[in-house]
Every structure is written in C-alpha cells, then in structure tokens.
Motif scaffolding. Structure first.
Motif, mmCIF file in Angstrom:
data_model
loop_
_atom_site.group_PDB
_atom_site.id
_atom_site.type_symbol
_atom_site.label_atom_id
_atom_site.label_comp_id
_atom_site.label_asym_id
_atom_site.label_seq_id
_atom_site.Cartn_x
_atom_site.Cartn_y
_atom_site.Cartn_z
ATOM 1 N N ALA A 91 0.840 -1.204 0.000
ATOM 2 C CA ALA A 91 0.000 0.000 0.000
ATOM 3 C C ALA A 91 0.877 1.258 0.000
ATOM 4 O O ALA A 91 2.075 1.191 0.267
ATOM 5 C CB ALA A 91 -0.904 0.009 1.229
ATOM 6 N N ALA A 92 0.282 2.386 -0.284
ATOM 7 C CA ALA A 92 0.994 3.659 -0.233
ATOM 8 C C ALA A 92 1.341 3.990 1.214
ATOM 9 O O ALA A 92 0.579 3.678 2.127
ATOM 10 C CB ALA A 92 0.143 4.765 -0.837
ATOM 11 N N PHE A 93 2.497 4.621 1.401
ATOM 12 C CA PHE A 93 2.933 4.988 2.741
ATOM 13 C C PHE A 93 2.002 6.049 3.317
ATOM 14 O O PHE A 93 1.693 7.044 2.694
ATOM 15 C CB PHE A 93 4.368 5.519 2.694
ATOM 16 C CG PHE A 93 4.869 6.000 4.019
ATOM 17 C CD1 PHE A 93 5.170 5.101 5.034
ATOM 18 C CD2 PHE A 93 5.032 7.350 4.268
ATOM 19 C CE1 PHE A 93 5.627 5.542 6.260
ATOM 20 C CE2 PHE A 93 5.488 7.805 5.496
ATOM 21 C CZ PHE A 93 5.783 6.899 6.487
ATOM 22 N N ASN A 94 1.506 5.807 4.549
ATOM 23 C CA ASN A 94 0.622 6.742 5.245
ATOM 24 C C ASN A 94 1.262 7.068 6.588
ATOM 25 O O ASN A 94 1.264 6.243 7.503
ATOM 26 C CB ASN A 94 -0.755 6.105 5.448
ATOM 27 C CG ASN A 94 -1.715 7.010 6.183
ATOM 28 O OD1 ASN A 94 -1.356 8.088 6.627
ATOM 29 N ND2 ASN A 94 -2.949 6.557 6.327
ATOM 30 N N PRO A 95 1.797 8.283 6.749
ATOM 31 C CA PRO A 95 2.495 8.604 8.002
ATOM 32 C C PRO A 95 1.595 8.597 9.230
ATOM 33 O O PRO A 95 2.087 8.542 10.351
ATOM 34 C CB PRO A 95 3.066 10.005 7.744
ATOM 35 C CG PRO A 95 2.282 10.550 6.613
ATOM 36 C CD PRO A 95 1.792 9.386 5.812
ATOM 37 N N GLU A 96 0.280 8.632 9.037
ATOM 38 C CA GLU A 96 -0.628 8.577 10.181
ATOM 39 C C GLU A 96 -0.743 7.166 10.755
ATOM 40 O O GLU A 96 -1.069 7.000 11.920
ATOM 41 C CB GLU A 96 -2.012 9.091 9.783
ATOM 42 C CG GLU A 96 -2.024 10.569 9.456
ATOM 43 C CD GLU A 96 -3.396 11.063 9.032
ATOM 44 O OE1 GLU A 96 -4.379 10.299 9.160
ATOM 45 O OE2 GLU A 96 -3.470 12.207 8.574
ATOM 46 N N HIS A 97 -0.472 6.148 9.926
ATOM 47 C CA HIS A 97 -0.608 4.764 10.384
ATOM 48 C C HIS A 97 0.683 3.956 10.264
ATOM 49 O O HIS A 97 0.732 2.826 10.744
ATOM 50 C CB HIS A 97 -1.709 4.044 9.595
ATOM 51 C CG HIS A 97 -3.065 4.611 9.833
ATOM 52 N ND1 HIS A 97 -4.003 4.729 8.855
ATOM 53 C CD2 HIS A 97 -3.638 5.116 10.955
ATOM 54 C CE1 HIS A 97 -5.093 5.280 9.347
ATOM 55 N NE2 HIS A 97 -4.892 5.529 10.621
ATOM 56 N N ALA A 107 7.359 4.111 -6.111
ATOM 57 C CA ALA A 107 7.899 5.039 -5.111
ATOM 58 C C ALA A 107 6.848 5.327 -4.038
ATOM 59 O O ALA A 107 5.653 5.392 -4.310
ATOM 60 C CB ALA A 107 8.333 6.334 -5.777
ATOM 61 N N ASN A 108 7.324 5.487 -2.809
ATOM 62 C CA ASN A 108 6.487 5.802 -1.637
ATOM 63 C C ASN A 108 5.444 4.740 -1.322
ATOM 64 O O ASN A 108 4.385 5.035 -0.790
ATOM 65 C CB ASN A 108 5.816 7.172 -1.781
ATOM 66 C CG ASN A 108 6.821 8.290 -1.784
ATOM 67 O OD1 ASN A 108 7.813 8.228 -1.075
ATOM 68 N ND2 ASN A 108 6.581 9.297 -2.599
ATOM 69 N N SER A 109 5.746 3.499 -1.656
ATOM 70 C CA SER A 109 4.860 2.401 -1.264
ATOM 71 C C SER A 109 5.602 1.520 -0.264
ATOM 72 O O SER A 109 6.829 1.504 -0.206
ATOM 73 C CB SER A 109 4.416 1.584 -2.480
ATOM 74 O OG SER A 109 5.512 0.911 -3.048
ATOM 75 N N VAL A 110 4.843 0.799 0.525
ATOM 76 C CA VAL A 110 5.426 -0.071 1.552
ATOM 77 C C VAL A 110 5.899 -1.348 0.886
ATOM 78 O O VAL A 110 5.111 -2.078 0.283
ATOM 79 C CB VAL A 110 4.388 -0.374 2.657
ATOM 80 C CG1 VAL A 110 4.959 -1.349 3.670
ATOM 81 C CG2 VAL A 110 3.930 0.903 3.331
ATOM 82 N N MET A 111 7.221 -1.592 0.991
ATOM 83 C CA MET A 111 7.773 -2.792 0.356
ATOM 84 C C MET A 111 8.051 -3.906 1.365
ATOM 85 O O MET A 111 8.199 -5.058 0.976
ATOM 86 C CB MET A 111 9.046 -2.451 -0.432
ATOM 87 C CG MET A 111 10.145 -1.830 0.386
ATOM 88 S SD MET A 111 11.546 -1.317 -0.605
ATOM 89 C CE MET A 111 12.444 -2.826 -0.778
ATOM 90 N N MET A 112 8.102 -3.548 2.659
ATOM 91 C CA MET A 112 8.349 -4.568 3.671
ATOM 92 C C MET A 112 7.733 -4.089 4.993
ATOM 93 O O MET A 112 7.817 -2.908 5.337
ATOM 94 C CB MET A 112 9.863 -4.773 3.841
ATOM 95 C CG MET A 112 10.213 -5.926 4.718
ATOM 96 S SD MET A 112 12.014 -6.182 4.975
ATOM 97 C CE MET A 112 12.844 -5.291 3.709
ATOM 98 N N VAL A 113 7.113 -5.026 5.718
ATOM 99 C CA VAL A 113 6.534 -4.713 7.026
ATOM 100 C C VAL A 113 7.355 -5.447 8.075
ATOM 101 O O VAL A 113 7.391 -6.669 8.097
ATOM 102 C CB VAL A 113 5.045 -5.140 7.099
ATOM 103 C CG1 VAL A 113 4.488 -4.863 8.491
ATOM 104 C CG2 VAL A 113 4.230 -4.439 6.039
#
Length: 193
Positions: A144-150, A164-170
């Motif tokens: 998903a797209a990076f969300n600085p709130e979560h 770019a600016n997507s989550v590649m690893m949790v």
C-alpha cells in the motif's frame, strides 16, 4: 333689598367660585399625585420586568449548561467504554508479535516443526479473532501507499518491484482500537527505480 340680595348673591357666587377653585385645585393636586404615583408604579413595573427577564435568561443559561454537561459526560462515558481495553490490548501486542515470529521460525512442511507451526498458527488465529470482537484491527500495509498517520518508516530503499512511496516490507504490524491508532506499523518504504 334687591341690593342686599344682589350682594348676597355675589358673595355666594364668590364663595362658590372659591369652593370650586379649591375643589379644582384639590382635584389637580390629586391628579398630579396620581400621575406621580402612576409613573412611580410604571418604573417599579419596568424594574420588576427587567428582573424577570434577567432571571429567565439565567434559567435558560443554566439549563443549557446542564445539557452541555450531560453531553460531555455521555461522550466521556462512550470513550471510556470504547477505549477501556487500550492498556490491555497494548499488553497483548507483544504476544501477537511473538506468535508471528514463531510462525516465521517454523515451517509447515518440515516434519519436526509442523505440529508446533499448526499449534501456533491456530492459537494466533484464535487470539486475533478474539481481539477483533472488541474492535482491534491489524494495520498490515504491505504494497500500500505509505501513510504517516498509520505507518512508521524505518528507512527507504530503491526497488524496481515497488512504486515510489509504497510499503515494500513490514517489519512489525500496527494495530488500531476502534479507529484509534495503538501502534503504527513499522515499514520499509520504496524509493522507486
């Protein structure tokens, strides 16, 4: 005699005129006093009406204040009910993390760890279902797209597979309780190509 009668009549007229003037003066005095009293009573009435209006305004303000206090108390009670489990859930989050690590350290295809894997997986699913009943949800933003709130970014890496600016690893999942963030997901963000 006629003169005497005329004179007596004139004197009688004077006495009557004097009495009429005295009566008129007395009536004028009474009317003046009555007018003064009426003005005084009107002023008292206006003052009392102002007091009544002020007291009515005070009562309306007091009723509004009581209603606002009731509303605030209801909101506080609702929040207390909604988020009473926050501390308890925060204590459970490391347990969920450890169970996920245990799953990552075992394999369902390896005969030596298959039973442990299945037991931990079943326990983890049961625990997740139990906490979901009370409003706890996972924040697992992989892809998903990076969300600085979560999300909490640990770093950024170039990647051809992820935009770019997507989550590649949790690294660690985040959790929410009734739409309130308990813990952000710790993620690695893609810089793109």
């Amino acid at each position: 005699m006629s003169k005497e009668l005329d004179q007596a009549a004139t004197e009688a007229e004077k006495v009557i005129d004097t009495e009429i003037n005295a009566d008129e003066a007395s009536l004028v005095d009474e009317l003046t006093q009555a007018n003064f009293r009426i003005e005084e009573l009107e002023q008292q009435l206006a003052a009392e009406q102002a007091k009544v209006a002020e007291q009515q305004d005070s009562v309306v303000r007091a009723a509004a204040e009581v209603e606002n206090m009731r509303r605030r108390a209801a909101v506080d009670v609702e929040k207390a009910h909604k988020f009473a489990l926050e501390k308890f859930v925060n204590e459970l989050l490391p347990v969920l993390d450890n169970m996920e690590r245990a799953l990552a350290g075992t394999s369902p295809t390896d005969e030596a760890t298959k039973a442990v894997y299945e037991g931990v997986e079943l326990t983890l699913k049961t625990l997740i279902k139990a906490v979901e009943k009370f409003g706890v949800t996972q924040v697992d933003p992989l892809g998903a797209a990076f969300n600085p709130e979560h999300h909490q970014a640990i770093g950024m890496q170039p990647s051809e597979d992820h935009p770019a600016n997507s989550v590649m690893m949790v690294m660690q999942k985040g959790y929410m309780l009734n739409d309130r963030l308990l813990r952000p997901a710790m993620v690695m963000v893609s810089q793109g190509k």
